[in-house]
Design an enzyme around this catalytic site. Structure first.
Site, PDB file in Angstrom:
ATOM      1  N   GLU A  80      -9.690  14.452  -1.959  1.00 12.86           N
ATOM      2  CA  GLU A  80     -10.370  13.445  -2.781  1.00 12.86           C
ATOM      3  C   GLU A  80     -11.865  13.371  -2.462  1.00 12.86           C
ATOM      4  OE1 GLU A  80      -8.755  12.366  -5.178  1.00 12.86           O
ATOM      5  OE2 GLU A  80      -6.640  12.169  -4.625  1.00 12.86           O
ATOM      6  N   HIS A 113      -9.119   5.101   0.907  1.00 16.34           N
ATOM      7  CA  HIS A 113      -8.017   5.265  -0.053  1.00 16.34           C
ATOM      8  C   HIS A 113      -6.696   5.277   0.696  1.00 16.34           C
ATOM      9  CE1 HIS A 113      -5.397   6.874  -3.122  1.00 16.34           C
ATOM     10  NE2 HIS A 113      -5.199   7.981  -2.443  1.00 16.34           N
ATOM     11  N   HIS A 152      -2.064   4.307   0.247  1.00 14.56           N
ATOM     12  CA  HIS A 152      -0.893   4.195  -0.624  1.00 14.56           C
ATOM     13  C   HIS A 152      -0.075   2.967  -0.237  1.00 14.56           C
ATOM     14  CE1 HIS A 152      -0.969   8.925  -1.094  1.00 14.56           C
ATOM     15  NE2 HIS A 152      -2.015   8.347  -1.659  1.00 14.56           N
ATOM     16  N   GLU A 170      -7.693 -17.717  -1.028  1.00 14.13           N
ATOM     17  CA  GLU A 170      -8.900 -17.031  -0.556  1.00 14.13           C
ATOM     18  C   GLU A 170      -9.226 -15.770  -1.364  1.00 14.13           C
ATOM     19  OE1 GLU A 170     -10.145 -17.133   3.344  1.00 14.13           O
ATOM     20  OE2 GLU A 170      -9.999 -19.280   2.974  1.00 14.13           O
ATOM     21  N   HIS A 219      -0.014   5.311  -7.736  1.00 12.80           N
ATOM     22  CA  HIS A 219      -0.572   6.177  -6.684  1.00 12.80           C
ATOM     23  C   HIS A 219      -1.086   5.366  -5.479  1.00 12.80           C
ATOM     24  CE1 HIS A 219      -3.210   9.880  -5.574  1.00 12.80           C
ATOM     25  NE2 HIS A 219      -3.088   9.074  -4.546  1.00 12.80           N
TER      26      HIS A 219
HETATM   27  O1  2HA Z   1      -2.744  13.060   0.227  1.00 13.80           O
HETATM   28  O2  2HA Z   1      -3.829  10.489  -0.844  1.00 13.80           O
HETATM   29  O3  2HA Z   1      -4.767  11.177  -3.211  1.00 13.80           O
HETATM   30  C1  2HA Z   1      -4.039  12.589   0.131  1.00 13.80           C
HETATM   31  C2  2HA Z   1      -4.106  11.651  -1.002  1.00 13.80           C
HETATM   32  C3  2HA Z   1      -4.497  12.181  -2.303  1.00 13.80           C
HETATM   33 ZN    ZN Z   2      -3.621   9.325  -2.586  1.00 13.37          ZN
END
Ligand code: 2HA
Ligand code: ZN
Length: 274
Positions: free
Chosen positions: A115, A139, A141, A169, A210
């Site tokens: 990414e 980023h 998940h 909050e 995602h």
């Molecule tokens: O595996 O999260 O979006 C890496 C990620 C790709």
């Molecule tokens: Zn990801």
């Protein structure tokens, strides 16, 4: 000073390990980057061994010449603290912002996160939007936020309002709201463009089915934002799972009062009547 002893690398490792412990990083899921300050890179210049120039896959001219800490593609957040040199590295961008080279870490044939285009395009947008204040893009998940992308309309207004209602909050922590990206193929320029468009307005972008992207000035602020959004999402999942719907909630008029006392601006587009 040794790279691993510096404050900025220790903060990077701390965030990675905290994210892993939250359960946000199965296998190689998620990625993290930080725009390094000139004085920070100055502390470790003697340990940098630049490799060959490689294509970023997009162009970020405003970031030309900057250095970044980035997690490695295929590498596990589980190992960020245990095997730091292998799990992440320092990269330098060329003057045009079209190529990068690895200067430290990412050992054993490592490469930056898949990414990288999304991270760098978000950094470029945030450099302008925050006047240089924001330095961290994260980023992950997180379970509950992802779950909500299966049942809520994929609209900024709906996600923002529903999350704000879950904890008093929330509108103070993310008064600008959250953006939502429809399902897209990850790793490429298209999802990077869509995300960076949202990052002009928000510090949070949710990728349907995602995960989530957050931006902040430092590691604590960025992690704290991720944590707050995901916790609100968890409450909403529980409320929806109880099956009876909300009997009472925080109403638009309540948000307006809160905004006055806490001196935040809440866009009326999020305070629609149901
Ligand atoms: O595996 O999260 O979006 C890496 C990620 C790709
Ligand atoms: Zn990801």
């Amino acid at each position: 000073m040794k790279v691993l002893d510096t404050e900025f690398v220790r903060g990077f490792i701390q965030l990675g390990d905290d994210g892993w412990k939250q359960g946000w990083h199965e296998r190689n899921g998620g990625n993290l980057s930080c725009r390094i300050r000139p004085e920070e890179i100055g502390e470790v210049k003697d340990q940098l061994t630049p490799g060959e120039w490689l294509d970023i896959g997009t162009s970020v001219p405003k970031l030309g010449g900057e250095y970044f800490l980035v997690t490695g593609t295929g590498r596990y957040f589980q190992n960020v603290a245990r095997k730091p040199e292998e799990s992440f590295g320092i990269v330098e961008l060329d003057g045009a912002g079209e190529k990068y080279r690895i200067c430290w870490g990412l050992t054993n044939g490592g490469r930056p996160t898949s990414e990288l285009p999304s991270h760098l395009m978000n950094h470029e947008v945030k450099l302008v939007a925050s006047g240089g204040r924001h330095r961290v893009i994260y980023h992950c998940h997180p379970v509950n936020t992802i779950a909500l992308t299966f049942v809520l309309p994929l609209k900024d207004e709906v996600f923002t309002r529903e999350l704000w209602e879950m904890m008093t909050e929330c509108p103070v922590v993310f008064p600008e709201g959250v953006g939502v990206v429809d399902w897209m193929v990850p790793g490429g320029r298209d999802i990077a463009v869509a995300t960076s468009e949202l990052m002009k307005k928000y510090n949070v972008a949710i990728w349907a089915h995602h995960g989530m992207f957050c931006s902040g000035a430092d590691f604590d602020e960025t992690f704290g934002l991720m944590h707050t959004v995901e916790k609100a999402a968890e409450i909403l999942v529980k409320v929806l799972s109880m099956g009876q719907g909300k009997r009472q909630t925080i109403e638009p008029g309540d948000f307006r009062e809160l905004a006055k006392d806490f001196k935040v601006e809440l866009d009326e587009k999020f305070l629609y009547e149901r």
